[in-house]
Structures are given as structure tokens and as C-alpha cells.
Write a protein that holds these residues in place. Structure first.
Motif, PDB file in Angstrom:
ATOM      1  N   ARG A 174      18.068 127.716 -45.969  1.00  0.00           N
ATOM      2  CA  ARG A 174      16.642 127.632 -45.654  1.00  0.00           C
ATOM      3  C   ARG A 174      16.177 128.908 -44.967  1.00  0.00           C
ATOM      4  NH1 ARG A 174      14.321 122.589 -46.073  1.00  0.00           N
ATOM      5  NH2 ARG A 174      15.739 120.970 -46.840  1.00  0.00           N
ATOM      6  N   LEU A 207      19.210 123.819 -58.200  1.00  0.00           N
ATOM      7  CA  LEU A 207      18.672 123.903 -56.850  1.00  0.00           C
ATOM      8  C   LEU A 207      17.928 125.223 -56.718  1.00  0.00           C
ATOM      9  CD1 LEU A 207      20.310 122.885 -53.531  1.00  0.00           C
ATOM     10  CD2 LEU A 207      19.494 125.239 -53.765  1.00  0.00           C
ATOM     11  N   GLU A 260      22.125 124.537 -49.496  1.00  0.00           N
ATOM     12  CA  GLU A 260      20.834 124.302 -48.857  1.00  0.00           C
ATOM     13  C   GLU A 260      20.524 125.385 -47.820  1.00  0.00           C
ATOM     14  OE1 GLU A 260      18.428 120.625 -46.706  1.00  0.00           O
ATOM     15  OE2 GLU A 260      20.568 120.500 -47.013  1.00  0.00           O
ATOM     16  N   ILE A 267      24.324 120.007 -52.840  1.00  0.00           N
ATOM     17  CA  ILE A 267      23.070 120.262 -52.138  1.00  0.00           C
ATOM     18  C   ILE A 267      23.338 120.867 -50.765  1.00  0.00           C
ATOM     19  CG2 ILE A 267      21.019 119.191 -51.132  1.00  0.00           C
ATOM     20  CD1 ILE A 267      21.308 116.995 -53.330  1.00  0.00           C
ATOM     21  N   VAL A 324      15.386 117.132 -49.296  1.00  0.00           N
ATOM     22  CA  VAL A 324      15.263 117.996 -50.474  1.00  0.00           C
ATOM     23  C   VAL A 324      14.557 117.239 -51.595  1.00  0.00           C
ATOM     24  CG1 VAL A 324      16.505 119.355 -52.195  1.00  0.00           C
ATOM     25  CG2 VAL A 324      17.366 119.245 -49.846  1.00  0.00           C
ATOM     26  N   VAL A 369      13.614 124.157 -50.174  1.00  0.00           N
ATOM     27  CA  VAL A 369      14.717 123.853 -51.107  1.00  0.00           C
ATOM     28  C   VAL A 369      14.306 122.654 -51.942  1.00  0.00           C
ATOM     29  CG1 VAL A 369      17.158 123.258 -51.348  1.00  0.00           C
ATOM     30  CG2 VAL A 369      16.412 124.677 -49.424  1.00  0.00           C
ATOM     31  N   VAL A 370      14.436 122.752 -53.268  1.00  0.00           N
ATOM     32  CA  VAL A 370      14.123 121.624 -54.149  1.00  0.00           C
ATOM     33  C   VAL A 370      15.198 121.510 -55.227  1.00  0.00           C
ATOM     34  CG1 VAL A 370      11.638 121.948 -53.795  1.00  0.00           C
ATOM     35  CG2 VAL A 370      12.728 122.882 -55.843  1.00  0.00           C
ATOM     36  N   ARG A 408      15.867 127.692 -54.061  1.00  0.00           N
ATOM     37  CA  ARG A 408      15.631 127.903 -52.630  1.00  0.00           C
ATOM     38  C   ARG A 408      14.828 129.183 -52.408  1.00  0.00           C
ATOM     39  NH1 ARG A 408      22.094 128.823 -51.782  1.00  0.00           N
ATOM     40  NH2 ARG A 408      22.150 131.088 -51.954  1.00  0.00           N
TER      41      ARG A 408
END
Length: 253
Positions: free
Chosen positions: A123, A89, A121, A117, A66, A39-40, A91
Motif C-alpha cells: 500500500r 491484483l 498487498e 493477497i 481489498v 489494492v484491488v 496496486r
């Protein structure tokens, strides 16, 4: 004295670096950054003076896990369907891009961005709770591979690592979800699968498109068995199993 001076300079450099996000100047750089972690965050913002930059920096520091960067090149924005200042964001788990348009945000502050976030988020393996549930169920991927395990069990971390390593094979097909069966708040989720805390660990599949679920038959939870379970679902074999009268692997909601 010399060491004190060097240490002070290091602290000054570290502090300076802390307040600057990496700059991404082309599409390849954005792509590489998006691939660098599960995730960025990328701030598609005109610059450090833009509304949202300081909030993005503070939120990224708060979350910590992140990575965040800045892209001020508007020609690059178009490649991501961004036309105005936006915090995005990325992912990997479902190849998803979640945009927060700065101008449309009702209240843009650090806490709001941290919530943005946290909610999104998702993952490779996401622990289920009331916050992450929002991102999980808002995802375009509606099929969940669910690991039910008690956090206090000896094999909890090992199982989590096994499934986390397997998840990339099914990127965009399944979301891998971890449900801690030791929490009372998760008892309803266990009940959907006909399980109790003492039955764990177990693995199941929930398909949001059909609103149905299946349990992997009891036995060792290995990467091979879970992989075959997922592939059997994709081939439609779990439905065929029920039609053949073998209903143990499946329970309807």
C-alpha cells in the motif's frame, strides 16, 4: 409482523449480494475499479462457474480490505496481457499488476488466495513484517522510504497518516514502509540504520539498487522535511553530501 418480513427480505438481499462480485464489462470499468482503492482484485474469469471464482469470493470476504470484481469479457483481458483465467491484483503504490494464472496454481483454495493477497498487498504505506517483506522486495520499486516508530508512542498514528498522505506524490519512485521499532523481530532492521528503539521515531531511505541507506537528520518529522529528503535523494544530493564529508545523513550497509 410487517417489520419482521421487511427485515427478512433485507437479509435475503444482503446475502444474495454477498455472493456476487461486481461485473466489469469494458476496459474503462476495469481502470476505474483499479483506481477505486490502493489494492484491488479482478478475476479475469469466464464466469461464476469458473475455477477460482468461489475461491476469489471467499478470499475477498476473508481479507475484507481489498475490493474484488469479475471481468468475463475476453476482449478486455487482452488489454491487461491476460489470455487465460487469471486472478489479478492491482496496486497503486508501484503501479503493479500481479497475476495468478489459475491453471498454473499448484493448489487453488481460499487460504492460498488469502496468502497471495497478503503477500502482494503493498500500500501507500506498508507495515513491514515477514509476510509483507515478500511483496516489498519483489516490487520493481527498489527504493524505500522507511519510518521507524514505536507503535506505543503517542505520535505513531499521526506519523503514519502524514507519510501515508505524502506517499502518492512519489508513487512508482519510493515504497513507503513502516517499521514498528517496539518489536524485537525488527531490531535487525533498526541495526542496519544504526538505530535502537529509544532513538525513534526516525526516517531513512534504503536503496536496493545500490544497497545503501541514509538517515534523515534528527528533528521534527514533518511532511515538508520528508518530501525534501526524498527529492534530495532523487537529485543525487545525498551522495554529494557524503563526498563533501558530511556523513551523518548516510550509513552504508
Amino acid at each position: 409482523m410487517l417489520w419482521t418480513l421487511v427485515f427478512s427480505l433485507l437479509l435475503t438481499c444482503a446475502s444474495a449480494n454477498d455472493i456476487v462480485l461486481p461485473l466489469l464489462n469494458n476496459t474503462k470499468a476495469v481502470e476505474a475499479f483499479a483506481e477505486s482503492a490502493e489494492v484491488v482484485l479482478v478475476g479475469f474469469l469466464e464466469g461464476e462457474a469458473s475455477l477460482g471464482y468461489k475461491e476469489l469470493l471467499a478470499a475477498a470476504k476473508t481479507v475484507g480490505s481489498v475490493p474484488a470484481a469479475l471481468c468475463s469479457v475476453k476482449e478486455v483481458w487482452a488489454d491487461y496481457s491476460v489470455s487465460t483465467d487469471t486472478i489479478t491484483l492491482f496496486r497503486k503504490a508501484d503501479n503493479h499488476q500481479e497475476n495468478l494464472v489459475v491453471a498454473n496454481a499448484e493448489k487453488l483454495d481460499t487460504d492460498g488466495l488469502v496468502n497471495f493477497i497478503t503477500v502482494n498487498e503493498v500500500r501507500y504505506i506498508t507495515e513491514y513484517d515477514q509476510v509483507t517483506a515478500v511483496g516489498l522486495f519483489n516490487s520493481g520499486v527498489k527504493t524505500h522510504l522507511v519510518l521507524f516508530a514505536n507503535r506505543s508512542s503517542e505520535d505513531y498514528n499521526e506519523l503514519k497518516e502524514k507519510l501515508g498522505a505524502l506517499a502518492p506524490e512519489f508513487m512508482g519512485k519510493f515504497l513507503f514502509v513502516l517499521i514498528n521499532g517496539a518489536l524485537k523481530s525488527n531490531s535487525r532492521s533498526l541495526g542496519y540504520f544504526g538505530l535502537k528503539s529509544e532513538d525513534l521515531p526516525r526516517v531513512g531511505i534504503y536503496d536496493g539498487n545500490s544497497d545503501m541507506k541514509w538517515l534523515l537528520p534528527e528533528g521534527d518529522i514533518t511532511v515538508e522535511r520528508v518530501r525534501d529528503f526524498c527529492q534530495s535523494f532523487q537529485r543525487g544530493e545525498l551522495k554529494e553530501t557524503k563526498q563533501a564529508g558530511e556523513t551523518k545523513a548516510k550509513t552504508e550497509l
